[in-house]
Enzyme design. Structure first.
Site, PDB file in Angstrom:
ATOM      1  N   ASP A 149       0.841  -1.205   0.000  1.00  0.00           N
ATOM      2  CA  ASP A 149       0.000   0.000   0.000  1.00  0.00           C
ATOM      3  C   ASP A 149       0.876   1.256   0.000  1.00  0.00           C
ATOM      4  O   ASP A 149       0.557   2.258   0.653  1.00  0.00           O
ATOM      5  CB  ASP A 149      -0.999   0.004   1.164  1.00  0.00           C
ATOM      6  CG  ASP A 149      -2.109   1.036   0.976  1.00  0.00           C
ATOM      7  OD1 ASP A 149      -2.173   1.675  -0.099  1.00  0.00           O
ATOM      8  OD2 ASP A 149      -2.912   1.215   1.910  1.00  0.00           O
ATOM      9  N   HIS A 192       2.814  10.841  -0.769  1.00  0.00           N
ATOM     10  CA  HIS A 192       2.157  12.154  -0.703  1.00  0.00           C
ATOM     11  C   HIS A 192       3.234  13.225  -0.608  1.00  0.00           C
ATOM     12  O   HIS A 192       4.233  13.031   0.092  1.00  0.00           O
ATOM     13  CB  HIS A 192       1.251  12.261   0.530  1.00  0.00           C
ATOM     14  CG  HIS A 192       0.028  11.406   0.458  1.00  0.00           C
ATOM     15  ND1 HIS A 192      -1.005  11.651  -0.413  1.00  0.00           N
ATOM     16  CD2 HIS A 192      -0.314  10.285   1.146  1.00  0.00           C
ATOM     17  CE1 HIS A 192      -1.942  10.731  -0.256  1.00  0.00           C
ATOM     18  NE2 HIS A 192      -1.557   9.887   0.681  1.00  0.00           N
TER      19      HIS A 192
HETATM   20 ZN   LIG Z   1      -6.979   0.970   0.398  1.00  0.00          ZN
END
Ligand SMILES: [Zn+2]
Length: 428
Positions: free
Chosen positions: A303, A307
């Site tokens: 994941d 950012h």
């Molecule tokens: Zn997710």
């Protein structure tokens, strides 16, 4: 080319001869023109990530296919599945082919696009799943990740549709009404800090529903980033029924807890720890580790969610959710699973290479390191130790949750079909 003196899956030292991108011979005292000294490193099959956010197209300020695949190579990956929540969304054959081609052009790591389940991730109508499956990118994994397919009828239709081409729906399990404005795990810590809670039941209710739907339809379900002990129990039950359900856990959910929001090496209320699903409790971490060890959870998926600084270094409530993870995943797996005695290196290879390749139907990856397999190989030194600093990564973003933490292990080299993408720890 010969890779000398490596321990395949942590076993006895051996040499590997590579010809035309394929493992041609494994033995001792092999000689050749071009020799890479493995220096006793462990050799694992190139890692495969089923859950990466590359951000291109649309958020090239956070990551690009180039920087994301460089980050992947540095982490030992030879293939990543690129999530669909780009701008535009990867919900057509055109967009998934664009992303797939960028990966091919850069050559650091194969990029297998994930197709959106619904148009624009809006949860209203199914995207062109068949067209994406038939495209040059041959999409087999479909996900609205970042958002939950919370409409049960749409989820049922998606599960039915992907059966035609042996696809899988990867669900981001988050009941939206139970998590409205949620900021962190709902529990003792959120109560003390006065932050709105993200209850475990919001994840578990969707997973239970989707397991039942997958069984009803006879289709394949994959559960993204499982984060609670209760979710593990539901998946264990679904597997005991023989249903076609697989699941992943992220490195950060194997190591970190919600207590870091209150007190950490980088202070309190640091949004570096803000992630979806949220960091949970010690009991959840223990259950996730046990489930990964016993196979209830099939794989580790990063994941990786880059950012830019301005989206993370802000007040907690306004900060974006997500953490980068490609370059630390293997180290965190070692820290949480190998050094604790829960998995050996063969177990790591299964959960970070073979199984994710199987779930994603990537035939050229996740193969055992034996003669005839594509030479997708990572060399890893488990005796190294590194204090993590945000500026040490190839990723364009800096939002690592491991700043100030020392992690074991180091990726020494990565080979993609025999071509070095990383050598001596640096991009080749
Ligand atoms: Zn997710």
């Amino acid at each position: 080319m010969i890779i000398k003196n490596v321990r395949i899956l942590g076993g006895e030292a051996a040499d590997i001869r590579i010809e035309d991108g394929v493992i041609a011979e494994i033995g001792t005292s092999l000689d050749g023109d071009h020799v890479v000294d493995g220096q006793g490193a462990i050799a694992l099959p190139g890692l495969v990530d089923l859950h990466t956010h590359l951000r291109e197209p649309g958020r090239e300020d956070a990551e690009t296919v180039l920087t994301g695949t460089q980050s992947a190579a540095r982490g030992g990956y030879t293939a990543v599945h690129a999530m669909a929540n780009t701008m535009p969304v990867a919900d057509t054959a055109g967009v998934v082919e664009q992303i797939w081609r960028l990966g091919q052009e850069h050559g650091y790591c194969d990029v297998q696009p994930v197709g959106a389940v619904t148009v624009g991730l809006e949860g209203r109508q199914l995207a062109e799943l068949g067209a994406m499956a038939d495209s040059a990118a041959r999409v087999r994994v479909f996900s609205d990740d970042g958002k939950c397919v919370d409409d049960a009828v749409l989820m049922r239709r998606a599960l039915e549709y992907v059966k035609a081409f042996d696809g899988v729906v990867a669900q981001h399990a988050q009941e939206p009404k139970l998590t409205k404005d949620a900021q962190m795990n709902e529990g003792v810590v959120s109560g003390r800090l006065g932050l709105a809670g993200w209850p475990a039941v919001a994840e578990e209710a969707i997973i239970a529903r989707d397991c039942l739907l997958a069984a009803h339809v006879g289709s394949r379900l994959h559960v993204c980033h499982v984060s609670t002990a209760g979710s593990v129990e539901i998946i264990r039950w679904a597997k005991s029924k023989g249903w076609n359900v697989t699941a992943e856990v992220t490195p950060h959910h194997l190591l970190l807890t919600d207590e870091l929001v209150e007190e950490s090496p980088v202070g309190s209320y640091n949004p570096i720890y803000k992630v979806n699903p949220p960091l949970r409790t010690h009991a959840d971490v223990e259950a996730l580790r046990a489930a990964l060890a016993d196979g209830t959870i099939d794989i580790v998926a990063t994941d990786h969610a880059p950012h830019p600084v301005e989206d993370k270094e802000t007040e907690w409530a306004a900060a974006a959710m997500g953490m980068i993870g490609l370059e630390t995943a293997l180290s965190v797996a070692q820290e949480s699973m190998v050094d604790t005695g829960l998995l050996d290196w063969a177990g790591v290879a299964e959960r970070m290479s073979a199984a994710p390749a199987r779930i994603g139907r990537l035939t050229g990856h996740g193969r055992p390191l034996e003669v005839g397999s594509p030479a997708n190989i990572v060399l890893y030194d488990p005796t190294a130790r590194t204090e993590i600093k945000p500026d040490m990564f190839a990723s364009k973003s800096r939002n690592t949750p491991y700043e100030g933490i020392s992690l074991p292990g180091k990726v020494v080299a990565t080979f993609l079909r025999g071509k070095a993408t990383v050598l001596e720890g640096k991009l080749a």
